[in-house]
Design an enzyme around this catalytic site. Structure first.
Site, PDB file in Angstrom:
ATOM      1  N   LYS A  80      50.158   7.231   7.867  1.00  0.00           N
ATOM      2  CA  LYS A  80      49.842   6.767   9.221  1.00  0.00           C
ATOM      3  C   LYS A  80      50.365   5.332   9.344  1.00  0.00           C
ATOM      4  O   LYS A  80      50.192   4.522   8.404  1.00  0.00           O
ATOM      5  CB  LYS A  80      48.330   6.816   9.424  1.00  0.00           C
ATOM      6  CG  LYS A  80      47.866   6.466  10.822  1.00  0.00           C
ATOM      7  CD  LYS A  80      46.355   6.636  10.939  1.00  0.00           C
ATOM      8  CE  LYS A  80      45.858   6.417  12.350  1.00  0.00           C
ATOM      9  NZ  LYS A  80      44.398   6.640  12.470  1.00  0.00           N
ATOM     10  N   SER A 155      43.021   9.617  15.954  1.00  0.00           N
ATOM     11  CA  SER A 155      44.214   8.853  16.166  1.00  0.00           C
ATOM     12  C   SER A 155      45.326   9.166  15.176  1.00  0.00           C
ATOM     13  O   SER A 155      46.481   8.783  15.416  1.00  0.00           O
ATOM     14  CB  SER A 155      43.895   7.354  16.080  1.00  0.00           C
ATOM     15  OG  SER A 155      43.352   7.023  14.815  1.00  0.00           O
ATOM     16  N   SER A 179      39.119  10.280  13.297  1.00  0.00           N
ATOM     17  CA  SER A 179      40.587  10.231  13.405  1.00  0.00           C
ATOM     18  C   SER A 179      41.354  10.898  12.276  1.00  0.00           C
ATOM     19  O   SER A 179      42.569  11.103  12.391  1.00  0.00           O
ATOM     20  CB  SER A 179      41.053   8.783  13.553  1.00  0.00           C
ATOM     21  OG  SER A 179      40.694   8.305  14.817  1.00  0.00           O
TER      22      SER A 179
END
Lengths: 467, 60
Positions: A80, A155, A179
């Site tokens: 990420k 996310s 997330s």
């Protein structure tokens, strides 16, 4: 080669260790697939071809010289884009950090490199992790590989999409209000939010310090264990890490769940759930019972305080972190994140303290529940992946905001710090994945991995979104 | 409310664009709405979980 995209880490590691496959070949194969498939998914923000090929060549040399490091040696992993990577831009999905080049790796990245993993790229995400859809005005949305007209969740949406579509063998995500788990559920993969303190966050761009967690997202329970083994442990650079022993997670496998007590919450976690999701989770619970677990119904007090506590805590801590940058660069933030950060400046100290009082009550309630059971099981998310244009969905006659729904069942584990794992348990009639959330006692990731692995072995559905 | 929001954010050195106000206001209202959930919880004797360390939740 095509069949290799969806192999598990042990399967690909066996080929690498036996020298049947070269890490360089494997990296090139993935880059070709990213070039071909990611035009539709937009899961990668940065593909690190040059750096990754250098790492893959080093891995190849070491393996040929008999210096095999273990199951991640030569395995392509993506991150990420809020985890710092030395010399490689780390944007947190924001225009405000579009040119941010860190001087050092995050601790978890260093640990993966020590195990010989090949870091192949940085993945799309909701801007600053402050949102759950992965709608991203600057870099473009990451799309769900099961239906590109739908959100992958967020996310860590790029992580969910890339791992589900066979564009990486694992990813590291972050989880402040679901997330890791929400995109894992909506993309049909495994995602683990470890116990607060289990994994270092040093070098991760924060959203809310007291709620943030870093963890693995993979295509099997065993892959979760392998990546967790690599990244777990105390870190002097992160004052929130706990100096507790890291067990051998491989011991979680081959275990029975006979007699294990699995708690099913009678409140909160099954309120306002889409029929197909509830039916799938109930069927999965029945499967666990058939595999030997004892199902125990439990009522958990104070969970109705979660939404307030989670929202106020995130808003306040995020507002503090972004305070200076918001003054200088507010025009570089996306509209949704900018207004949330502005609203966060207006939360009072009294509200923040009340949120932490509520948090203590929630934590005590959940820890007391774990005196009766080993694991809690519930839906990860109340719905399957929504279409991009959907902001609301009617569930059991009530209109529910998609963004709030993505956080609702995840927040208790963020507020309490307990570990939580999303297991893919099946598909809706229109072919969208459904996830079940398993929550455990603090620092007992092993039990969650055992349950997930037993379920996967007997009932895992190995269909893939893109051949 | 708009003026209060504007003044408070100005104190922080943050100027809010006109188009952002409705979104900021709705979030302030949401928190106020959710705060009503605390009414039934007796928080007076509850020590806030301010120092949040994993060790606090670790139980043998």
């Amino acid at each position: 080669m095509k069949t290799l995209y969806y192999e598990t880490i042990p399967q690909i590691a066996q080929k690498l260790e036996s020298k049947a496959l070269s890490p360089v070949e494997l990296a090139i194969m993935l880059f070709e697939r990213i070039d071909e498939v990611d035009k539709k998914l937009n899961s990668y923000l940065t593909v690190m071809k040059e750096e990754a090929l250098a790492q893959a060549k080093q891995a190849e040399r070491e393996i040929l010289a008999g210096q095999y490091r273990g199951p991640l040696h030569g395995v392509p992993i993506a991150l990420k884009d809020l985890l710092n990577t030395k010399g490689v831009r780390t944007t947190a999905g924001s225009q405000a950090l579009a040119d941010n080049i860190p001087d050092d790796d995050a601790t978890v990245v260093k640990k993966l490199r020590e195990e010989g993993a090949v870091i192949i790229g940085k993945l799309n995400m909701h801007e600053f992790a402050y949102g759950v859809t992965n709608k991203n005005a600057y870099f473009g949305n990451a799309n769900n590989p099961w239906d590109v007209e739908r959100s992958p969740g967020g996310s860590s949406g790029g992580s969910g999409a890339a791992v589900a579509a066979g564009l990486a063998y694992a990813s590291l995500g972050s989880d402040t209000g679901g997330s890791i788990r929400t995109p894992s559920a909506l993309c049909g993969i495994f995602g683990l939010k470890p116990t607060f303190g289990r994994v270092s966050k040093f070098g991760a761009i924060p959203l809310a310090w007291s709620l943030d967690h870093i963890g693995p997202m993979t295509r099997s329970a065993q892959d979760l264990a392998i990546v967790l083994q690599a990244i777990a442990g105390f870190d002097r650079k992160d004052p929130t890490t706990a100096n507790v022993e890291v067990p051998d997670y491989s011991a979680s496998f081959g275990q029975s769940i006979d007699g294990m007590k699995i708690g099913i919450p009678t409140n909160y976690f099954f309120d306002f759930v889409e029929k197909e999701v509830e039916a799938s989770v109930q069927a999965a619970i029945k499967n666990l019972e058939d595999l030997g677990a004892t199902i125990v119904e439990v009522a958990i007090p104070n969970l109705d305080l979660c939404e307030y506590s989670e929202l106020v805590t995130i808003q306040s801590e995020a507002a503090a972190y972004h305070h200076d940058m918001l003054k200088e660069k507010s025009h570089l933030y996306g509209n949704d994140v900018r207004t949330s950060l502005q609203a966060g400046q207006l939360v009072t100290a009294v509200q923040y303290i009340k949120a932490q009082q509520a948090r203590r009550l929630i934590r005590e309630s959940i820890l007391q529940t774990f005196e009766q059971v080993d694991v809690l099981a519930a839906p990860t998310v109340s719905m399957v992946a929504p279409k991009w244009k959907e902001s609301f969905r009617t569930i059991q006659g009530e209109s529910k905001a998609v963004t709030a729904e993505f956080v609702r069942f995840a927040a208790p584990a963020n507020l309490t710090g307990i570990p939580s794992l999303s297991v893919p348990i099946g598909f809706s009639a229109n072919g969208l994945p459904i996830g079940m959330q398993l929550m455990g006692k603090p620092f007992d990731e092993e039990t969650l991995l055992t349950v997930a692995a037993v379920y996967e072995e007997r009932h895992g559905d190995k269909r893939h979104p893109i051949d | 409310m708009r003026e209060a929001v504007r003044q408070t954010l100005l104190m922080h050195g943050i100027e809010v664009d006109k188009k952002d106000y409705p979104y900021v206001e709705v979030q302030v209202q949401l928190i106020r709405q959710l705060e009503k959930m605390l009414a039934d919880a007796d928080l007076r004797d509850t020590v806030p979980a301010l120092v949040y360390r994993a060790a606090e939740v670790y139980k043998e």
